[in-house]
Design a protein around this motif. Structure first.
Motif, PDB file in Angstrom:
ATOM      1  N   GLY A 269       0.591  -1.066   0.365  1.00  0.00           N
ATOM      2  CA  GLY A 269      -0.113   0.304   0.023  1.00  0.00           C
ATOM      3  C   GLY A 269       0.810   1.200  -0.137  1.00  0.00           C
ATOM      4  O   GLY A 269      -0.027   2.131  -0.725  1.00  0.00           O
ATOM      5  N   GLY A 270       2.383   0.953   0.683  1.00  0.00           N
ATOM      6  CA  GLY A 270       2.292   2.159   0.272  1.00  0.00           C
ATOM      7  C   GLY A 270       3.761   3.053  -0.696  1.00  0.00           C
ATOM      8  O   GLY A 270       5.292   3.074  -0.801  1.00  0.00           O
ATOM      9  N   PHE A 271       4.069   1.498  -1.696  1.00  0.00           N
ATOM     10  CA  PHE A 271       4.805   1.685  -2.664  1.00  0.00           C
ATOM     11  C   PHE A 271       4.471   2.537  -3.647  1.00  0.00           C
ATOM     12  O   PHE A 271       3.776   2.333  -4.719  1.00  0.00           O
ATOM     13  CB  PHE A 271       5.250   0.109  -3.143  1.00  0.00           C
ATOM     14  N   ASN A 272       5.023   3.492  -3.491  1.00  0.00           N
ATOM     15  CA  ASN A 272       4.474   4.487  -4.833  1.00  0.00           C
ATOM     16  C   ASN A 272       5.460   5.749  -4.993  1.00  0.00           C
ATOM     17  O   ASN A 272       6.715   6.054  -3.997  1.00  0.00           O
ATOM     18  CB  ASN A 272       3.531   5.030  -4.756  1.00  0.00           C
ATOM     19  N   TYR A 273       5.198   6.520  -5.815  1.00  0.00           N
ATOM     20  CA  TYR A 273       6.230   7.830  -6.348  1.00  0.00           C
ATOM     21  C   TYR A 273       6.288   8.887  -4.573  1.00  0.00           C
ATOM     22  O   TYR A 273       7.269   8.838  -4.759  1.00  0.00           O
ATOM     23  CB  TYR A 273       5.546   9.170  -6.908  1.00  0.00           C
ATOM     24  N   ARG A 274       5.142   8.301  -3.451  1.00  0.00           N
ATOM     25  CA  ARG A 274       5.432   9.739  -2.752  1.00  0.00           C
ATOM     26  C   ARG A 274       6.213   9.107  -1.619  1.00  0.00           C
ATOM     27  O   ARG A 274       7.391   9.646  -1.441  1.00  0.00           O
ATOM     28  CB  ARG A 274       4.225   9.247  -1.894  1.00  0.00           C
ATOM     29  N   LEU A 275       6.734   7.635  -2.013  1.00  0.00           N
ATOM     30  CA  LEU A 275       7.827   6.966  -0.689  1.00  0.00           C
ATOM     31  C   LEU A 275       8.896   6.923  -1.566  1.00  0.00           C
ATOM     32  O   LEU A 275      10.285   7.214  -0.859  1.00  0.00           O
ATOM     33  CB  LEU A 275       7.304   5.558  -0.640  1.00  0.00           C
ATOM     34  N   VAL A 276       9.283   7.512  -2.363  1.00  0.00           N
ATOM     35  CA  VAL A 276      10.415   7.273  -3.191  1.00  0.00           C
ATOM     36  C   VAL A 276      10.854   8.992  -3.622  1.00  0.00           C
ATOM     37  O   VAL A 276      11.558   9.232  -2.861  1.00  0.00           O
ATOM     38  CB  VAL A 276      10.229   7.492  -4.801  1.00  0.00           C
ATOM     39  N   LYS A 277       9.648  10.086  -3.303  1.00  0.00           N
ATOM     40  CA  LYS A 277       9.775  11.227  -3.134  1.00  0.00           C
ATOM     41  C   LYS A 277      10.446  12.124  -1.772  1.00  0.00           C
ATOM     42  O   LYS A 277      10.909  12.416  -1.418  1.00  0.00           O
ATOM     43  CB  LYS A 277       8.742  11.815  -3.307  1.00  0.00           C
ATOM     44  N   GLU A 278       9.657  11.331  -0.987  1.00  0.00           N
ATOM     45  CA  GLU A 278       9.338  11.157   0.496  1.00  0.00           C
ATOM     46  C   GLU A 278      10.679  10.521   1.337  1.00  0.00           C
ATOM     47  O   GLU A 278      11.220  11.042   2.343  1.00  0.00           O
ATOM     48  CB  GLU A 278       8.330  11.485   1.020  1.00  0.00           C
ATOM     49  N   GLN A 279      10.874   9.436   0.721  1.00  0.00           N
ATOM     50  CA  GLN A 279      12.247   8.472   1.408  1.00  0.00           C
ATOM     51  C   GLN A 279      12.884   8.064   0.696  1.00  0.00           C
ATOM     52  O   GLN A 279      12.892   6.475   0.368  1.00  0.00           O
ATOM     53  CB  GLN A 279      11.672   7.592   2.284  1.00  0.00           C
ATOM     54  N   PRO A 280      13.247   8.686  -0.410  1.00  0.00           N
ATOM     55  CA  PRO A 280      14.870   7.963  -1.105  1.00  0.00           C
ATOM     56  C   PRO A 280      15.518   7.166  -1.178  1.00  0.00           C
ATOM     57  O   PRO A 280      15.963   5.269  -1.541  1.00  0.00           O
ATOM     58  CB  PRO A 280      15.245   9.642  -2.054  1.00  0.00           C
ATOM     59  N   GLN A 281      16.003   7.141   0.028  1.00  0.00           N
ATOM     60  CA  GLN A 281      17.284   5.962   0.363  1.00  0.00           C
ATOM     61  C   GLN A 281      16.412   4.656   1.136  1.00  0.00           C
ATOM     62  O   GLN A 281      16.803   3.640   0.715  1.00  0.00           O
ATOM     63  CB  GLN A 281      17.661   6.533   1.569  1.00  0.00           C
ATOM     64  N   VAL A 282      15.479   5.167   1.274  1.00  0.00           N
ATOM     65  CA  VAL A 282      14.161   3.194   1.992  1.00  0.00           C
ATOM     66  C   VAL A 282      13.819   2.542   0.920  1.00  0.00           C
ATOM     67  O   VAL A 282      13.863   2.321   0.823  1.00  0.00           O
ATOM     68  CB  VAL A 282      13.440   4.211   3.573  1.00  0.00           C
ATOM     69  N   ALA A 283      13.845   4.289  -0.217  1.00  0.00           N
ATOM     70  CA  ALA A 283      12.820   2.933  -1.391  1.00  0.00           C
ATOM     71  C   ALA A 283      13.930   2.930  -1.836  1.00  0.00           C
ATOM     72  O   ALA A 283      13.637   1.479  -2.968  1.00  0.00           O
ATOM     73  CB  ALA A 283      12.114   3.980  -1.947  1.00  0.00           C
ATOM     74  N   GLN A 284      14.884   3.131  -1.865  1.00  0.00           N
ATOM     75  CA  GLN A 284      15.666   2.717  -3.276  1.00  0.00           C
ATOM     76  C   GLN A 284      16.274   1.180  -3.014  1.00  0.00           C
ATOM     77  O   GLN A 284      16.179  -0.329  -2.659  1.00  0.00           O
ATOM     78  CB  GLN A 284      16.985   3.222  -2.843  1.00  0.00           C
ATOM     79  N   THR A 381      16.017   6.042  -6.136  1.00  0.00           N
ATOM     80  CA  THR A 381      16.399   6.882  -5.532  1.00  0.00           C
ATOM     81  C   THR A 381      15.142   8.034  -5.734  1.00  0.00           C
ATOM     82  O   THR A 381      14.514   9.375  -5.207  1.00  0.00           O
ATOM     83  CB  THR A 381      17.434   7.738  -4.846  1.00  0.00           C
ATOM     84  N   THR A 382      15.532   7.812  -7.196  1.00  0.00           N
ATOM     85  CA  THR A 382      14.328   9.257  -7.929  1.00  0.00           C
ATOM     86  C   THR A 382      13.629   8.535  -8.716  1.00  0.00           C
ATOM     87  O   THR A 382      12.292   8.806  -9.310  1.00  0.00           O
ATOM     88  CB  THR A 382      15.102   9.982  -9.484  1.00  0.00           C
ATOM     89  N   ASP A 383      12.722   7.259  -8.948  1.00  0.00           N
ATOM     90  CA  ASP A 383      12.007   6.829  -9.450  1.00  0.00           C
ATOM     91  C   ASP A 383      11.151   5.419  -9.531  1.00  0.00           C
ATOM     92  O   ASP A 383      11.502   4.923  -8.736  1.00  0.00           O
ATOM     93  CB  ASP A 383      12.274   6.865 -11.238  1.00  0.00           C
ATOM     94  N   ILE A 384      10.243   4.834  -9.984  1.00  0.00           N
ATOM     95  CA  ILE A 384      10.081   3.312 -10.057  1.00  0.00           C
ATOM     96  C   ILE A 384      10.076   2.766 -11.330  1.00  0.00           C
ATOM     97  O   ILE A 384       9.431   3.804 -12.372  1.00  0.00           O
ATOM     98  CB  ILE A 384       8.222   3.389  -9.661  1.00  0.00           C
ATOM     99  N   GLU A 385      10.084   1.735 -11.838  1.00  0.00           N
ATOM    100  CA  GLU A 385      10.514   1.149 -12.779  1.00  0.00           C
ATOM    101  C   GLU A 385       9.627  -0.055 -12.595  1.00  0.00           C
ATOM    102  O   GLU A 385       9.439  -1.205 -11.962  1.00  0.00           O
ATOM    103  CB  GLU A 385      12.137   0.770 -13.256  1.00  0.00           C
ATOM    104  N   THR A 386       9.109  -0.646 -14.451  1.00  0.00           N
ATOM    105  CA  THR A 386       8.597  -2.409 -14.909  1.00  0.00           C
ATOM    106  C   THR A 386      10.214  -3.046 -15.049  1.00  0.00           C
ATOM    107  O   THR A 386      10.581  -3.244 -15.664  1.00  0.00           O
ATOM    108  CB  THR A 386       7.444  -1.972 -15.863  1.00  0.00           C
ATOM    109  N   VAL A 387      10.529  -3.547 -14.019  1.00  0.00           N
ATOM    110  CA  VAL A 387      10.998  -5.084 -14.316  1.00  0.00           C
ATOM    111  C   VAL A 387      10.368  -6.330 -14.549  1.00  0.00           C
ATOM    112  O   VAL A 387      11.577  -7.325 -15.108  1.00  0.00           O
ATOM    113  CB  VAL A 387      11.821  -4.905 -13.504  1.00  0.00           C
ATOM    114  N   TRP A 388       8.999  -6.658 -14.233  1.00  0.00           N
ATOM    115  CA  TRP A 388       8.820  -7.583 -15.393  1.00  0.00           C
ATOM    116  C   TRP A 388       6.978  -8.037 -15.460  1.00  0.00           C
ATOM    117  O   TRP A 388       6.136  -6.898 -14.859  1.00  0.00           O
ATOM    118  CB  TRP A 388       8.729  -8.980 -13.667  1.00  0.00           C
ATOM    119  N   PRO A 389       6.872  -8.051 -16.473  1.00  0.00           N
ATOM    120  CA  PRO A 389       7.392  -9.017 -17.527  1.00  0.00           C
ATOM    121  C   PRO A 389       8.462  -8.521 -18.183  1.00  0.00           C
ATOM    122  O   PRO A 389       7.969  -7.439 -18.202  1.00  0.00           O
ATOM    123  CB  PRO A 389       5.430  -9.071 -17.832  1.00  0.00           C
ATOM    124  N   ASN A 390       8.673  -8.949 -19.526  1.00  0.00           N
ATOM    125  CA  ASN A 390       9.836  -8.361 -20.047  1.00  0.00           C
ATOM    126  C   ASN A 390       8.625  -7.417 -20.907  1.00  0.00           C
ATOM    127  O   ASN A 390       9.530  -6.440 -21.897  1.00  0.00           O
ATOM    128  CB  ASN A 390       9.993  -8.844 -20.972  1.00  0.00           C
TER     129      ASN A 390
END
Length: 405
Positions: A269-284, A381-390
């Protein structure tokens, strides 16, 4: 009075009536009655952020449909949001369904939480009112034979199945370095059901669940959980919880320097752009299997830009809400009416594909879209990427994650 006189008088009256209508054209071209949609989201209480994001997506879709001319097969009828707040509590969600029914809604969209969606959809079923689930992953929502309930996104059964395949492939590409896991979940239907399914499936990819830890909503301190995980030394920590607890747990494990091959979640529920923006080191390097847009679809990227231009974040609640309203609007166009039975029939036969999700055309079986699927995501630390499926991947997975320095 002669018949000729009566005929002349009738012509005069008809002419006068015509002149009256022409003098008030609104009477001749009456505007189509608006179609009310009840938005039942938790916009206060512990789930307020996610509920607010869901409401935002629904309202953006309603505005876009109205700006494009409304429901054309119904004379340009406009959609109208009737707002409800479940206050993050199931019993309030039910009372909001009842209140909005009295307000004359033709359909509902909601509820974000499975624990709220289960009784809310049951309440709506009494009135045969279509209920479109934007977010709410328990498969019990669509497994009870309620003909009025429709869910475009996959539930936790399919998400767990696909997440297991994804994790197995990512781990296999890394010579199966991950062999053990600890599962941590919130106490309601969502977290409990997801963790139970995961614990049963992990051995199929040679990862053994060594402990499952349940926590309350809300939880303000995960220090003891971190200590327990440290003592167990798992290769993977798997989380299933809502926004506040998700972020707090992830931050606590980072602060306590719990070093694992992967911080993984399913429908986090908390895996989103807000996590990346506010907690980048945690999200990495955190990974999550979840609802997500197709990153290669230009419509998705354009909507992401528009949402961010308003100062909001493009979280999954936004576009799940958007797509649910758009799906209902498509059903209205084909039905040519907001009549509940006919709208439900139109939803049942839907082949809607004008979305930007990694789905094919819509096909409902017992209210569940069988073509919906989630994707495996990874944060930097700056974004969220899709890594699967190819076919939807925008980056390659980093697995195992680097040791904490």
């Amino acid at each position: 009075m002669t018949s000729q006189a009566r005929f002349s008088r009738r012509l005069v009256l008809q002419a006068g009536a015509a002149t009256s209508v022409l003098g008030a054209p609104g009477l001749l071209f009456a505007q189509a009655k608006p179609i009310k949609i009840g938005l039942v989201h938790p916009v206060s209480g512990g789930l307020a952020y996610s509920g607010g994001q869901g409401r935002l997506g629904c309202q953006l879709a309603i505005d876009a449909i109205n700006a494009a001319g409304g429901i054309k097969s119904m004379g340009g009828a406009k959609l109208e949001a009737a707002l409800g707040d479940s206050q993050s509590r199931p019993e309030v969600g039910v009372s909001e369904v009842e209140r909005l029914h009295q307000d004359g809604v033709s359909a509902y969209v909601g509820c974000f939480s499975s624990a709220i969606a289960l009784p809310a959809t049951q309440a709506a079923a009494k009135y045969n009112t279509p209920f479109l689930i934007d977010v709410g992953v328990s498969d019990n929502i669509v497994n009870r034979g309620l003909k009025n309930v429709f869910r475009l996104a996959p539930g936790f059964g399919k998400c767990v199945d696909d997440a297991i395949v994804a994790l197995g492939q990512v781990n296999g590409a890394a010579s199966n370095v991950a062999k053990t896991a600890v599962l941590i979940h919130e106490e309601s239907e969502f977290g409990t059901g997801t963790a139970r399914l995961l614990a049963g499936k992990l051995p199929s990819i040679n990862i053994q669940p060594i402990e499952t830890i349940k926590h309350a909503n809300p939880t303000r301190d995960f220090s003891n959980v971190a200590l327990r995980i440290r003592s167990l030394k798992p290769d993977v920590v798997i989380m299933s919880n809502y926004q506040n607890e998700y972020v707090l747990l992830a931050r606590t494990l980072h602060q306590q320097r719990i070093d694992v091959a992967a911080m993984f979640s399913v429908l986090g529920g908390g895996f989103n752009y807000r996590l990346v923006k506010e907690q980048p080191q945690v999200a990495q390097h955190m990974m999550d299997f979840n609802h997500w847009f197709d990153p290669k679809n230009p419509k998705a990227l354009e909507m992401k830009r528009k949402v961010e231009a308003t100062g909001n974040l493009f979280t999954f609640e936004v576009y799940c809400g958007w797509n649910s309203v758009m799906l209902y609007a498509d059903a209205l166009e084909r039905a040519g009416t907001a009549d509940k039975e006919k709208a439900i029939a139109a939803l049942e036969s839907s082949t809607w594909s004008n979305h930007f999700m990694p789905y094919g055309a819509t096909k409902f079986v017992n209210g569940q879209n069988t073509g919906g699927t989630g994707v495996l995501l990874q944060a930097s630390t700056t974004d969220i990427e899709t890594v699967w499926p190819n076919q939807f991947a925008s980056a390659k997975a980093v697995f195992p994650r680097p040791k904490l320095s």
